[in-house]
Write a protein that holds these residues in place. Structure first.
Motif, PDB file in Angstrom:
ATOM      1  N   GLN A 192       0.832  -1.210   0.000  1.00 26.05           N
ATOM      2  CA  GLN A 192       0.000   0.000   0.000  1.00 26.05           C
ATOM      3  C   GLN A 192       0.867   1.262   0.000  1.00 26.05           C
ATOM      4  O   GLN A 192       0.536   2.243  -0.668  1.00 26.05           O
ATOM      5  CB  GLN A 192      -0.926  -0.010   1.212  1.00 26.05           C
ATOM      6  N   ALA A 193       1.981   1.218   0.726  1.00 18.57           N
ATOM      7  CA  ALA A 193       2.905   2.356   0.717  1.00 18.57           C
ATOM      8  C   ALA A 193       3.527   2.521  -0.660  1.00 18.57           C
ATOM      9  O   ALA A 193       3.734   3.651  -1.127  1.00 18.57           O
ATOM     10  CB  ALA A 193       3.990   2.162   1.771  1.00 18.57           C
ATOM     11  N   LEU A 194       3.816   1.413  -1.337  1.00 11.38           N
ATOM     12  CA  LEU A 194       4.393   1.487  -2.679  1.00 11.38           C
ATOM     13  C   LEU A 194       3.398   2.090  -3.658  1.00 11.38           C
ATOM     14  O   LEU A 194       3.772   2.903  -4.511  1.00 11.38           O
ATOM     15  CB  LEU A 194       4.826   0.097  -3.148  1.00 11.38           C
ATOM     16  N   LEU A 199       1.725   6.676  -6.951  1.00 11.71           N
ATOM     17  CA  LEU A 199       0.736   7.682  -7.352  1.00 11.71           C
ATOM     18  C   LEU A 199       1.234   9.094  -7.076  1.00 11.71           C
ATOM     19  O   LEU A 199       1.030  10.010  -7.888  1.00 11.71           O
ATOM     20  CB  LEU A 199      -0.588   7.437  -6.615  1.00 11.71           C
ATOM     21  N   LEU A 200       1.865   9.286  -5.921  1.00 12.42           N
ATOM     22  CA  LEU A 200       2.398  10.610  -5.595  1.00 12.42           C
ATOM     23  C   LEU A 200       3.484  11.012  -6.576  1.00 12.42           C
ATOM     24  O   LEU A 200       3.509  12.158  -7.056  1.00 12.42           O
ATOM     25  CB  LEU A 200       2.946  10.603  -4.168  1.00 12.42           C
ATOM     26  N   VAL A 257      -7.836   2.756  -6.899  1.00 12.10           N
ATOM     27  CA  VAL A 257      -6.751   2.419  -5.967  1.00 12.10           C
ATOM     28  C   VAL A 257      -7.281   2.294  -4.549  1.00 12.10           C
ATOM     29  O   VAL A 257      -6.875   1.389  -3.793  1.00 12.10           O
ATOM     30  CB  VAL A 257      -5.642   3.489  -6.042  1.00 12.10           C
ATOM     31  N   ASN A 258      -8.192   3.175  -4.168  1.00 11.40           N
ATOM     32  CA  ASN A 258      -8.777   3.099  -2.831  1.00 11.40           C
ATOM     33  C   ASN A 258      -9.529   1.791  -2.639  1.00 11.40           C
ATOM     34  O   ASN A 258      -9.436   1.139  -1.586  1.00 11.40           O
ATOM     35  CB  ASN A 258      -9.714   4.285  -2.611  1.00 11.40           C
ATOM     36  N   TRP A 259     -10.262   1.381  -3.677  1.00 11.87           N
ATOM     37  CA  TRP A 259     -10.979   0.104  -3.614  1.00 11.87           C
ATOM     38  C   TRP A 259      -9.998  -1.051  -3.484  1.00 11.87           C
ATOM     39  O   TRP A 259     -10.205  -1.982  -2.705  1.00 11.87           O
ATOM     40  CB  TRP A 259     -11.833  -0.067  -4.861  1.00 11.87           C
TER      41      TRP A 259
END
Length: 281
Positions: A192-194, A199-200, A257-259
């Motif tokens: 999730q951090a990756l 995305l950032l 991505v949130n899903w």
């Protein structure tokens, strides 16, 4: 003890969201405006989207920006993951302070300084080594990656420090090699951090103007540079259409991505419950 006023809290929160999102909503609405004057509504029309598809300069710049952003995000995640893991797990080794300072420097250093430094570096390299021959996609990609690695490293470092070491220790007791532990246990746990770092990095690269202005050359004009040059001459309805397409794409991407991240959290929690249940039995 003073109790918060619910009405006041809702009002302040609503005003904040209105301030942030009302301009975006108006931009989307006026992208369907028939008039060439972006502030004067004269009727509903999609002609500016058709005009946008015929604008070769914008399409070419957008495609270049997307390619650079994809390359930057991928390279930043690879390098940033290694850097973040080293900062979180290797302790205060020799030259740790220098290494940490080099990773964090792009976070606090103005982009103008980074752009000038990298421009001078590439000019000197071109004179001494014959590479790079001019400035283009490669130089922009290197500059954006240098900037974005810091953000990914900080995100990964924070996530790695929160991991339960007992999982990796258990894998070691079972005979797993360090490489196997990293790819089979650590990497999925920090996925999730990756994704967040990717995305950032993609967003920062796609949106960057200052650094790109120093590292771009003829034939390598990115979308922010084209938009900035056109907006200086006056607002254009095609810009509203282009912004609407990007807003729609980003919204869909964020929701997807949130899903995915929520589904991954539920799956991990379910597997942990099954493991604890099996251990208890």
């Amino acid at each position: 003890m003073i109790k918060p006023n619910k009405t006041l809290s809702v009002t302040v929160l609503g005003a904040g969201y209105l301030f942030l999102y009302l301009p975006i909503v108006l931009l989307v609405i006026y992208s369907f405006n028939e008039s060439k004057l972006v502030t004067l509504w004269s009727g509903f029309s999609t002609k500016w989207y058709a005009a946008l598809l015929e604008d070769d300069e914008l399409i070419s710049a957008a495609w270049l920006s997307i390619r650079i952003a994809l390359l930057t995000a991928t390279a930043s995640v690879v390098v940033g993951t290694v850097a973040g893991f080293v900062l979180a797990r290797f302790g205060r080794f020799r030259l740790f302070t220098l290494f940490s300072a080099m990773i964090n420097a792009p976070l606090v250093m103005p982009e103008v300084i980074i752009g000038i430094s990298m421009l001078l570096l590439f000019v000197q390299m071109g004179q001494l080594l014959g590479w790079p021959q001019g400035r283009g996609l490669m130089t922009i990609w290197i500059g954006h990656t240098t900037l974005c690695v810091s953000y990914v490293a900080i995100i990964v470092q924070s996530r790695v420090r929160e991991l339960d070491m007992s999982l990796e220790e258990a894998a070691m007791d079972l005979g797993a090699t360090p490489g196997k532990i990293f790819f089979a246990i650590t990497l999925p746990l920090i996925s999730q951090a990756l994704v967040s770092g990717w995305l950032l990095s993609f967003t920062l690269s796609l949106d960057d103007l200052v650094l790109t202005a120093f590292l771009s050359g003829p034939g390598s004009t990115t979308l922010p540079l084209v938009v900035f040059s056109r907006v200086r001459l006056g607002l254009n309805p095609e810009m509203n259409a282009l912004a609407t397409l990007f807003i729609s794409s980003v919204t869909i991407g964020v929701v997807a991505v949130n899903w995915y991240m929520r589904a991954a959290e539920r799956k991990l929690a379910r597997e942990m419950r099954m493991a604890f249940a099996a251990e208890a039995a």
